[in-house]
Design a protein around this motif. Structure first.
Motif, PDB file in Angstrom:
ATOM      1  N   PRO A   1       0.811  -1.250  -0.025  1.00 39.81           N
ATOM      2  CA  PRO A   1      -0.163  -0.017  -0.111  1.00 39.81           C
ATOM      3  C   PRO A   1       0.791   1.381   0.077  1.00 39.81           C
ATOM      4  O   PRO A   1       1.945   1.330   0.547  1.00 39.81           O
ATOM      5  CB  PRO A   1      -1.081  -0.312   1.390  1.00 39.81           C
ATOM      6  CG  PRO A   1       0.031  -1.188   1.974  1.00 39.81           C
ATOM      7  CD  PRO A   1       0.903  -1.732   1.236  1.00 39.81           C
ATOM      8  N   GLU A   2       0.371   2.267  -0.839  1.00 40.19           N
ATOM      9  CA  GLU A   2       1.125   3.519  -0.675  1.00 40.19           C
ATOM     10  C   GLU A   2       0.966   4.233   0.759  1.00 40.19           C
ATOM     11  O   GLU A   2       1.777   5.025   0.929  1.00 40.19           O
ATOM     12  CB  GLU A   2       0.547   4.552  -1.977  1.00 40.19           C
ATOM     13  CG  GLU A   2       0.726   4.139  -3.395  1.00 40.19           C
ATOM     14  CD  GLU A   2      -0.141   4.861  -4.142  1.00 40.19           C
ATOM     15  OE1 GLU A   2      -0.258   6.083  -3.862  1.00 40.19           O
ATOM     16  OE2 GLU A   2      -0.219   4.557  -5.265  1.00 40.19           O
ATOM     17  N   THR A   3       0.144   3.881   1.426  1.00 40.39           N
ATOM     18  CA  THR A   3      -0.091   4.643   2.547  1.00 40.39           C
ATOM     19  C   THR A   3       0.733   3.961   3.716  1.00 40.39           C
ATOM     20  O   THR A   3       0.945   4.577   4.904  1.00 40.39           O
ATOM     21  CB  THR A   3      -1.551   4.287   3.225  1.00 40.39           C
ATOM     22  OG1 THR A   3      -1.879   2.878   3.552  1.00 40.39           O
ATOM     23  CG2 THR A   3      -2.631   5.142   2.526  1.00 40.39           C
ATOM     24  N   GLY A   4       1.478   2.677   3.473  1.00 41.04           N
ATOM     25  CA  GLY A   4       2.231   1.970   4.409  1.00 41.04           C
ATOM     26  C   GLY A   4       1.345   1.294   5.558  1.00 41.04           C
ATOM     27  O   GLY A   4       1.904   0.830   6.790  1.00 41.04           O
ATOM     28  N   SER A   5      -0.021   1.214   5.163  1.00 38.09           N
ATOM     29  CA  SER A   5      -0.924   0.732   6.540  1.00 38.09           C
ATOM     30  C   SER A   5      -1.060  -0.777   6.126  1.00 38.09           C
ATOM     31  O   SER A   5      -0.916  -1.216   5.059  1.00 38.09           O
ATOM     32  CB  SER A   5      -2.002   1.125   6.364  1.00 38.09           C
ATOM     33  OG  SER A   5      -3.214   0.763   7.115  1.00 38.09           O
ATOM     34  N   LYS A   6      -1.208  -1.619   7.194  1.00 39.14           N
ATOM     35  CA  LYS A   6      -1.708  -3.063   6.909  1.00 39.14           C
ATOM     36  C   LYS A   6      -3.090  -3.134   6.687  1.00 39.14           C
ATOM     37  O   LYS A   6      -3.785  -4.273   6.604  1.00 39.14           O
ATOM     38  CB  LYS A   6      -1.395  -3.553   8.297  1.00 39.14           C
ATOM     39  CG  LYS A   6       0.118  -3.798   8.463  1.00 39.14           C
ATOM     40  CD  LYS A   6       0.360  -4.834   9.949  1.00 39.14           C
ATOM     41  CE  LYS A   6       1.782  -4.565  10.467  1.00 39.14           C
ATOM     42  NZ  LYS A   6       1.778  -3.625  11.348  1.00 39.14           N
TER      43      LYS A   6
ATOM     44  N   LYS B   1      -4.955  -6.720   6.036  1.00 39.25           N
ATOM     45  CA  LYS B   1      -5.936  -7.016   6.924  1.00 39.25           C
ATOM     46  C   LYS B   1      -7.682  -7.162   6.419  1.00 39.25           C
ATOM     47  O   LYS B   1      -8.578  -7.968   7.148  1.00 39.25           O
ATOM     48  CB  LYS B   1      -6.250  -6.082   8.165  1.00 39.25           C
ATOM     49  CG  LYS B   1      -4.919  -6.329   9.238  1.00 39.25           C
ATOM     50  CD  LYS B   1      -5.012  -5.392  10.194  1.00 39.25           C
ATOM     51  CE  LYS B   1      -3.740  -5.568  11.329  1.00 39.25           C
ATOM     52  NZ  LYS B   1      -3.810  -5.032  12.393  1.00 39.25           N
ATOM     53  N   SER B   2      -7.898  -6.345   5.443  1.00 44.15           N
ATOM     54  CA  SER B   2      -9.276  -6.556   4.820  1.00 44.15           C
ATOM     55  C   SER B   2      -9.132  -7.643   3.945  1.00 44.15           C
ATOM     56  O   SER B   2     -10.461  -8.358   3.787  1.00 44.15           O
ATOM     57  CB  SER B   2      -9.424  -5.137   4.121  1.00 44.15           C
ATOM     58  OG  SER B   2      -8.932  -5.018   2.928  1.00 44.15           O
ATOM     59  N   ILE B   3      -8.243  -8.353   3.516  1.00 45.13           N
ATOM     60  CA  ILE B   3      -8.241  -9.404   2.821  1.00 45.13           C
ATOM     61  C   ILE B   3      -8.189 -10.935   3.682  1.00 45.13           C
ATOM     62  O   ILE B   3      -9.041 -11.832   3.178  1.00 45.13           O
ATOM     63  CB  ILE B   3      -7.196  -9.536   1.605  1.00 45.13           C
ATOM     64  CG1 ILE B   3      -7.082  -8.301   0.661  1.00 45.13           C
ATOM     65  CG2 ILE B   3      -6.989 -10.702   0.983  1.00 45.13           C
ATOM     66  CD1 ILE B   3      -6.023  -8.186  -0.025  1.00 45.13           C
ATOM     67  N   GLY B   4      -7.845 -10.549   4.676  1.00 46.52           N
ATOM     68  CA  GLY B   4      -7.510 -11.800   5.653  1.00 46.52           C
ATOM     69  C   GLY B   4      -9.145 -12.372   5.944  1.00 46.52           C
ATOM     70  O   GLY B   4      -9.040 -13.804   6.121  1.00 46.52           O
ATOM     71  N   PRO B   5      -9.889 -11.546   6.443  1.00 40.21           N
ATOM     72  CA  PRO B   5     -11.410 -12.602   6.696  1.00 40.21           C
ATOM     73  C   PRO B   5     -11.999 -12.938   5.426  1.00 40.21           C
ATOM     74  O   PRO B   5     -12.653 -14.006   5.809  1.00 40.21           O
ATOM     75  CB  PRO B   5     -11.776 -11.064   7.252  1.00 40.21           C
ATOM     76  CG  PRO B   5     -11.086 -10.102   7.800  1.00 40.21           C
ATOM     77  CD  PRO B   5      -9.790 -10.443   6.891  1.00 40.21           C
ATOM     78  N   ALA B   6     -11.803 -12.622   4.433  1.00 41.32           N
ATOM     79  CA  ALA B   6     -12.162 -13.033   3.338  1.00 41.32           C
ATOM     80  C   ALA B   6     -11.800 -14.596   3.190  1.00 41.32           C
ATOM     81  O   ALA B   6     -12.175 -15.469   2.667  1.00 41.32           O
ATOM     82  CB  ALA B   6     -12.166 -12.494   1.919  1.00 41.32           C
TER      83      ALA B   6
ATOM     84  N   PRO C   1      10.308  -6.859   5.675  1.00 42.89           N
ATOM     85  CA  PRO C   1      11.766  -6.011   6.115  1.00 42.89           C
ATOM     86  C   PRO C   1      12.156  -5.335   4.968  1.00 42.89           C
ATOM     87  O   PRO C   1      12.871  -4.499   5.113  1.00 42.89           O
ATOM     88  CB  PRO C   1      12.774  -7.325   6.174  1.00 42.89           C
ATOM     89  CG  PRO C   1      11.759  -8.518   6.527  1.00 42.89           C
ATOM     90  CD  PRO C   1      10.703  -8.319   5.923  1.00 42.89           C
ATOM     91  N   ASP C   2      11.421  -5.427   3.974  1.00 42.27           N
ATOM     92  CA  ASP C   2      11.861  -4.540   2.795  1.00 42.27           C
ATOM     93  C   ASP C   2      11.065  -2.988   3.115  1.00 42.27           C
ATOM     94  O   ASP C   2      11.505  -2.220   2.227  1.00 42.27           O
ATOM     95  CB  ASP C   2      11.065  -5.020   1.214  1.00 42.27           C
ATOM     96  CG  ASP C   2       9.540  -4.876   1.102  1.00 42.27           C
ATOM     97  OD1 ASP C   2       8.984  -4.329   2.148  1.00 42.27           O
ATOM     98  OD2 ASP C   2       9.049  -5.263   0.137  1.00 42.27           O
ATOM     99  N   GLY C   3      10.545  -2.745   3.886  1.00 45.71           N
ATOM    100  CA  GLY C   3       9.959  -1.611   4.399  1.00 45.71           C
ATOM    101  C   GLY C   3       8.802  -0.953   3.950  1.00 45.71           C
ATOM    102  O   GLY C   3       8.228  -0.024   3.962  1.00 45.71           O
ATOM    103  N   VAL C   4       8.297  -1.833   2.883  1.00 50.83           N
ATOM    104  CA  VAL C   4       7.144  -1.387   1.988  1.00 50.83           C
ATOM    105  C   VAL C   4       6.040  -2.423   2.030  1.00 50.83           C
ATOM    106  O   VAL C   4       4.764  -2.149   2.470  1.00 50.83           O
ATOM    107  CB  VAL C   4       7.295  -1.286   0.419  1.00 50.83           C
ATOM    108  CG1 VAL C   4       6.489  -0.955  -0.463  1.00 50.83           C
ATOM    109  CG2 VAL C   4       8.521  -0.240   0.165  1.00 50.83           C
ATOM    110  N   SER C   5       6.256  -3.769   2.031  1.00 49.05           N
ATOM    111  CA  SER C   5       5.205  -4.822   1.706  1.00 49.05           C
ATOM    112  C   SER C   5       4.651  -4.995   3.203  1.00 49.05           C
ATOM    113  O   SER C   5       5.394  -4.802   4.146  1.00 49.05           O
ATOM    114  CB  SER C   5       5.763  -6.061   1.308  1.00 49.05           C
ATOM    115  OG  SER C   5       6.405  -5.891  -0.313  1.00 49.05           O
ATOM    116  N   LYS C   6       3.440  -5.471   3.167  1.00 47.96           N
ATOM    117  CA  LYS C   6       2.729  -5.880   4.333  1.00 47.96           C
ATOM    118  C   LYS C   6       2.415  -7.506   3.943  1.00 47.96           C
ATOM    119  O   LYS C   6       2.109  -7.486   2.731  1.00 47.96           O
ATOM    120  CB  LYS C   6       1.513  -4.997   4.549  1.00 47.96           C
ATOM    121  CG  LYS C   6       1.725  -3.600   4.583  1.00 47.96           C
ATOM    122  CD  LYS C   6       2.802  -3.310   5.904  1.00 47.96           C
ATOM    123  CE  LYS C   6       3.122  -1.788   5.754  1.00 47.96           C
ATOM    124  NZ  LYS C   6       3.973  -1.570   6.583  1.00 47.96           N
TER     125      LYS C   6
END
Length: 131
Positions: free
Chosen positions: A69-74, A78-83, A113-118
């Motif tokens: 995500p561009e925002t750096g947020s999880k 986390k929205s895909i996980g429940p599905a 660890p790449d600092g971008v990916s969640k």
């Protein structure tokens, strides 16, 4: 009968059934340059759950969810996980086997660890007996 590729095929079918999660980007080997978000069907552990009366298998499968995500947020992962959880726990038919238990062992959400990916990891547990 030993479990082979039947559960992985059922997991793939569940995650890509309409409407497919992450636009159908579900892989066991992720192609280079695949744009996130996507799902990777990861490692599997198969344990003998047989007893004197019947054969059985307890199977743990790691499903990896990747987001950049561009925002750096999880939030996206986390929205895909429940599905993913819903689809995995609704697997009731596997070729040649009866599903005794379909459950989730654990869910983890991580900063890569790449600092971008969640990264989300959903570990499913399926207990199977020959049909």
């Amino acid at each position: 009968m030993m479990i082979g590729d039947q559960l992985q095929k059922a997991i793939y079918a569940a995650l890509t059934a309409a409407p497919a999660l992450v636009d159908g980007k579900v892989f066991d080997t992720v192609p280079p340059d695949t744009e996130a978000p996507y799902i990777h069907i990861g490692n599997e552990q198969v344990l003998d759950d047989s007893d004197d009366c019947a054969e059985g298998w307890e199977v743990f499968t790691d499903i990896h969810i990747w987001s950049e995500p561009e925002t750096g947020s999880k939030l996206e992962v986390k929205s895909i996980g429940p599905a993913v959880v819903q689809r995995l726990t609704q697997i009731t038919a596997i070729e040649g086997f009866r599903v005794v238990i379909a459950s989730i062992e654990n869910i983890r959400y991580l900063d890569d660890p790449d600092g971008v990916s969640k990264h989300g990891i959903v570990t499913s547990r399926h207990v199977l007996e020959p049909a």
